[in-house]
Structures are given as C-alpha cells and as structure tokens.
Design an enzyme around this catalytic site. Structure first.
Site, PDB file in Angstrom:
ATOM      1  CG  HIS A 147      -0.304   0.388   2.510  1.00  0.00           C
ATOM      2  ND1 HIS A 147      -0.176   1.688   2.940  1.00  0.00           N
ATOM      3  CD2 HIS A 147       0.268  -0.379   3.484  1.00  0.00           C
ATOM      4  CE1 HIS A 147       0.427   1.713   4.122  1.00  0.00           C
ATOM      5  NE2 HIS A 147       0.708   0.475   4.483  1.00  0.00           N
ATOM      6  CB  CYS A 148       1.377   4.196  -1.647  1.00  0.00           C
ATOM      7  SG  CYS A 148       0.187   4.108  -2.995  1.00  0.00           S
ATOM      8  CB  ALA A 149      -1.046   8.083   0.294  1.00  0.00           C
ATOM      9  CB  THR A 155      -0.099   0.526  -4.443  1.00  0.00           C
ATOM     10  OG1 THR A 155       0.268   0.998  -3.142  1.00  0.00           O
ATOM     11  CG2 THR A 155      -0.756  -0.834  -4.328  1.00  0.00           C
TER      12      THR A 155
END
Length: 259
Positions: A147-149, A155
């Site tokens: 995951h990222c933000a 991602t």
C-alpha cells in the site's frame, strides 16, 4: 463492483490482485496478494477484517512524512514483517506541492501524473523497497499486502511489475491497475479534497482536475513502462538489474504464487 474488491468502510481501495490467468496456463493464487490505501484511519471493525487476511508481510510505500502524519494501525495478532520506504525522508510529497502550486486543470493533472510515473521506477528508495518486496514474496508462503497513501500509483506500479513476473497478460495487468477507478468513489471524495484544499491554500481546483489527479489512466502506467524500456531495454532487464529479480527469484515467486 467486482468480486476481487474487498469493501471496508475505513480502508480505501482494498483488493486481491491475484487470481489472474498466466501465460503458462495456470492462475495466480487468490488470497495471497493484496493491495490498498493507507491504514491510518482503520476503525476496530475493519482492523479485525484486515487481521483475518493473516498477512505475513505489509509493504508501506509511503514517505516518512506520510507515515508520521497518518501512522498505520496494526492488528494485535499481526506478527509479520513490515517493509517501509525511505523515500524523501524530509519534505512534503510532490503531489501535495502540485496541489498547492500548479495550474489546477485536468491537463496539468495528467501532465504531472505522467511525469511522476516516468520517474517513479528509478527512485533509489523505490528500487530498494521494491526489491525487498520481491525477496519477501519469493521466500514466504504467507499473504502480502502492499500500500501507499491512496493505493493507486506506487502500489499500482509494484502490482503491475508483480503481474509481469507471474506472466499475467498485459490486458489483465492493465485492467487490475485501472480497477482503482471502480474501487474508489471519486464522486464522494473529490469534493472533500477540494474543500480541504480551499481551506488550507485558498485554491479551488476544478472537479475534472481532481478526478484526473485522484484516478488512474492507462497512459500513466504506460509512461512508466516506456521509461523502463528506454533505460533498461526491457521490463525483465529492469527487474533483474535494478531490483535483483533474477531467474532464481522469479522461479521461487512463481512456485509460491502461481497455481
């Protein structure tokens, strides 16, 4: 809404990116590869649902400042590995700077995103984190979540590289990338982001600019693919030379994830 989307109230863009056909005639195993947005807003009920996935590795592609501002919640029973990015240890994220300073139109949003994708594969921090992720899935039988933000760009690129290694066809690879536009309710979140931006900066972007920025388009991922090919000659050469995913690592990944 497709069956691979896992709808949680406090976690955006959670989905299984396995269960695609491979060129070898098999399928990527379901229930082993997950992707999402950040885990900083998880309520207790969704934390339990995420815990039920029995994750062995979580890869957090966010910058340190993003992790500090929105620290992840972890299930009490989580005993796996966390891989974190060292990308830009100081300073704000480029997308924040863009929203604060750029000409907020749909065209400028697309231009920014395309440039971001051209540069993304070559960041030393991404190279280190991506390489750590591939080593992890080569050596572990437990599920992994990246995951990222928002779970769409950093991602999305890493998920697409994973699909390439596993022999997922380009059309399916691209469909999975574009699934963010179905998984995330743009009409719901765009006005909230616009209101917050106006409150903090006095600037009010157009709805079309925000949708271009918040969503994903095939041209973004293709920009990354083209940049990799221009620099390394092929995606496979990039994977081996930059990320350390040689034939032995690829074989182990295939053995663990392709049925």
């Amino acid at each position: 809404m497709t069956s691979r989307l896992l709808k949680l109230a406090t976690l955006e863009n959670l989905r299984d990116y396995g269960d695609y056909a491979t060129a070898a005639g098999g399928r990527v195993r379901p229930g082993r590869l997950f992707r999402s947005g950040h885990h900083g807003r998880l309520d207790d009920a969704d934390l339990e649902r995420l815990g039920a996935l029995e994750l062995g590795t979580i890869v957090d592609l966010r910058r340190k400042v993003e992790r500090t501002q929105q620290p992840s919640r972890r299930h009490a029973a989580f005993d796996g590995r966390v891989i974190e990015s060292d990308l830009d240890a100081a300073g704000e994220a480029p997308h924040v700077t863009f929203l604060k300073t750029a000409d907020l139109t749909a065209d400028s949003g697309r231009e920014f995103m395309t440039g971001l994708y051209r540069d993304m594969p070559f960041s030393p921090a991404h190279i280190e984190t991506f390489g750590g992720y591939f080593s992890s899935i080569a050596d572990s039988d437990r599920p992994v979540l990246i995951h990222c933000a928002a779970g769409k760009d950093r991602t999305g690129l890493l998920a697409a590289l994973t699909h390439h290694i596993l022999g997922v066809g380009h059309d399916d690879l691209l469909d999975d990338y574009l699934l963010t536009n179905t998984a995330v309710d743009m009409e719901r979140i765009a006005p909230k982001i616009a209101a917050n931006l106006k409150k903090t900066t006095g600037r009010e972007p157009s709805h079309s600019a925000l949708v271009a920025f918040l969503g994903v388009e095939a041209a973004y991922l293709e920009a990354a693919w083209s940049a990799i090919t221009d620099r390394y000659g092929s995606i496979d050469a990039y994977l081996e030379t930059a990320l350390g995913v040689d034939t032995a690592v690829r074989d182990r990944i295939g053995e663990r994830l392709a049925a």
